[in-house]
Design a protein around this motif. Sequence first.
Motif: not given
Length: 290
Positions: A65-66, A71-74, A152-154, A240-242
């Motif tokens: 998940k992290s 990857l999505i965040y990047s 939250v990630l956005i 948002s668990y990176t």
Amino acid sequence: MQKGRRKWGLIFIIPQLIGLVIFAIIPLGMSFGISFNEWDGIASEMKFVGLQNYIGQVMDSDFRKSLLNTLIYSLLFIPIDLILALALALAVQKIKGKNIYRLFYFMPVVTGSVSVGVIWTWIMNGDFGLLNTALASIGIDGPKWLTDPKMVLISIVIVSVWWNVGYNMVLLLAGLQNIPEVYYEAAQIDGANKLNSFRHITVPMLSPTLFFVLIMTIISSFQVFDQAFVMSKGGPMKASYTLVYHIYQNAFVDFKMGRACASSVILFVIILTITLIQMYGSKRWVYYEQ
């Protein structure tokens, strides 16, 4: 003469070299060694478990998940940050008072990450935050920025771009200023418009700076932690668990240093692989003046 210069060169790089060895190379080697052991960070002895930590991380749903969140965040952060930084650099390149604009955009970069997180947590509060209050004044019902798993990630991407874009803008602006003006004058004489000049002069001549900025931005995006920790604590529902948050959770909450080091080594390998691929691919698009 050459020996004297070499001696002084070595003297000047020794402090940096010592710092690199103490704070980077030695910890990296220790992390690699600990990753093959089970250790809580307190006990005097470690229990060798071989590849069990690596296998456990690959099979761990939290780790996967992290990695997905990172990857999505990047994928969101990198193009937005680079495009906006280049647009800002082009916009202030030839205007009067560009040093003031450069200072203005660079100010968030030197602001502490915790301070940035705390301020933006208040701004993005879904109930009384400044952002939703401003949206409500024009008839828009703002989202729950930090408590909605879809937003939250956005939200973290928005804050990260605001915080980092000034750094990349300054680098790209320096690269733009090093492009000789005579190239643009020659292109204008030949009838080239601004779009053609940008495509055939600006981009090729700026490619070394773009390459550096791209690598540094990718590395920083895979190491995102501060914003997720301060603004959302990895939630809600671990949205948002990176990857670095996962390492922190294993090391300093669960005291599973072996697993945390295994995750760190995996992250190191991912970043190293991406960097090597970029360096290999750069031979085709990065222009180095002979």
